[in-house]
Design an enzyme around this catalytic site. Structure first.
Site: not given
Ligand code: ATP
Ligand code: MG
Length: 452
Positions: A72, A74, A152
């Site tokens: 996805d 964001d 993170d």
């Molecule tokens: P994926 O969706 O492929 O699992 P992602 O990196 O997009 O990986 P998400 O959980 O969708 O992970 O979160 C989107 C973004 O929000 C992350 O890339 C990070 O920058 C931020 N993020 C998410 N969770 C946290 C957290 N617990 N603490 C700090 N930043 C976070």
């Molecule tokens: Mg994501």
């Protein structure tokens, strides 16, 4: 005097700002607008047309730079959730800890988050910390730079803009992608204490991307792992699905054990991993799940949880049988007890815990094949899962092989052959599967003694 004044001024002027972003120009990266979903592009365009900033951030940028397919996209913006909401028909603001806008474009939902700020700049009621240093609310808004350092890992803090098609990197994420490193932004211990789920995210991304966890990022994991017990079981259940059911479960499991995290999520499983069949069952279940995901087959948390908790259920059942409880009620009591203990750590929604129980119950019923029982069992809705589970138990070495093959043959047989198979069972000394030589993992203890 002047020096002291300057140094106290320096101390007073916090927070220290990073040296500005590294900007990777369109010609210097392989990320193309064509790889981004139309919905995400529409959201960015609409925000920009209304005078706001808009960037793709997180997994979308990271996975595209690595040549993968993001699941996805964001979008991060300087518009508040309310301002952004007014631009998208049917959009909804969700979340409490973090307020996020869900913008719906066609069938896709794009998460739109407002830049986060530094806590010192916000009102007390917008950000809240618990006594463990955990962030309970984090709705202080800021700019792109403060947003980057609130994320993170460095590889998750890269921002892509369609205004010039550049990547903005405030934390060294581009270099860490090149070096394949998961590196926490800021002081790892502090950031884990703010949100212990970040510990799980570190191993999740390391397993998924096949990256190393950078040494300082890995160092506090074992010591801080107990903080996972402060996280709501419902959030941990969601996280477990991402950890174990995204195609890299086996590797994630090994990394979680290596860093002392596993026993805080699945203590009853962890306690039995010295038993070789329990370890084998856990690995096999995760490996099968990974293989099914790669093959685009259906996977269910019910089956995986059934496997993770089975060694403890089986032990507890045996314990009760040894004390004189008949096997069927012993299994029911053991299942009840072990499930309740797990719910303290990760939730298991009813729609998964009920089929999990049925898979366990079938383990007592599959040996009973006399008369019309085998036929009736094979027609039961959960039969296939129970049979697959039996095969895993045999493969793990928990029980001797035999019964699984009988059921494999039965499913392939026609009606007449099935009757013969069942009749053979009734003849004492019948060649196949008459009495199952069920051998326990330890010391040849007979299991499921109520066979026929
Ligand atoms: P994926 O969706 O492929 O699992 P992602 O990196 O997009 O990986 P998400 O959980 O969708 O992970 O979160 C989107 C973004 O929000 C992350 O890339 C990070 O920058 C931020 N993020 C998410 N969770 C946290 C957290 N617990 N603490 C700090 N930043 C976070
Ligand atoms: Mg994501």
């Amino acid at each position: 005097m002047l020096n002291t004044l300057i140094s106290s001024l320096k101390r007073w002027r916090k927070p220290a700002k990073p040296a500005g972003p590294r900007i990777v120009a369109r010609s210097d990266h392989n990320l193309s607008r064509r790889d981004i979903s139309r919905a995400a592009l529409t959201v960015m365009k609409r925000l920009q047309d209304a005078g706001f900033q808009a960037y793709i951030v997180g997994g979308g940028v990271r996975d595209l730079l690595l040549g993968g397919h993001p699941k996805d996209f964001d979008v991060a913006t300087d518009a508040t959730p309310e301002e952004a909401k007014s631009l998208f028909r049917g959009a909804r603001i969700v979340g409490r800890r973090f307020r996020i806008l869900h913008a719906r474009i066609g069938r896709e939902i794009i998460e739109v988050t407002t830049f986060r700020g530094h806590h010192s700049e916000g009102e007390a009621h917008e950000a809240q910390q618990s006594e463990h240093g955990m962030l309970l609310r984090d709705n202080v808004y800021g700019d792109l730079e403060s947003d980057a350092v609130r994320r993170d890992f460095t590889v998750n803090a890269l921002y892509y803009t369609i205004n010039g098609f550049e990547i903005h990197d405030y934390t060294g994420g581009v270099q860490d992608i090149e070096q394949r490193l998961i590196r926490m932004i800021g002081d790892p211990s502090t950031r884990y204490k703010e949100d212990p789920v970040r510990m799980l995210r570190a191993v999740r991304f390391a397993a998924k991307l096949d990256f190393q966890i950078e040494a300082k990022t890995a160092a506090p994991l074992r010591e801080l792992a107990p903080l996972l017990r402060n996280i709501a079981p419902a959030r941990l259940f969601d996280e477990v699905l991402k950890l174990l059911m995204s195609g890299h479960g086996e590797r994630t499991f090994e990394l979680m054990r290596e860093h002392g995290l596993w026993r805080h999520l699945f203590p009853d499983n962890a306690a039995l991993l010295d038993d070789s069949s329990a370890l084998a069952l856990t690995r096999l279940a995760l490996r099968n799940t990974d293989a099914r995901i790669r093959a685009d087959k259906r996977v269910t948390p019910a089956f995986l949880y059934a496997a993770l908790l089975w060694p403890a259920v089986r032990n507890e059942q045996q314990h009760l049988v040894d004390k004189g409880t008949p096997p069927v009620p012993a299994l029911a009591q053991a299942a009840q007890k072990i499930t309740a203990a797990q719910l303290v750590h990760t939730a298991i929604p009813k729609r998964f815990s009920l089929p999990m129980r049925e898979i366990w119950d079938l383990q007592l019923r599959l040996p009973q094949r006399n008369g019309s029982r085998a036929q009736r069992l094979s027609e039961q809705s959960r039969f296939r899962a129970g049979y697959d589970f039996l095969l895993l138990r045999e493969e793990s070495g928990e029980i001797a092989p035999g019964l699984g093959q009988w059921w494999t043959d039965f499913q392939q047989a026609d009606a007449e052959q099935r009757q013969q198979m069942v009749q053979k069972l009734q003849r004492p000394g019948g060649s196949k599967g008459g009495r199952r030589r069920g051998r326990g993992s330890r010391g040849g203890r007979r299991r499921n003694p109520q066979n026929e």
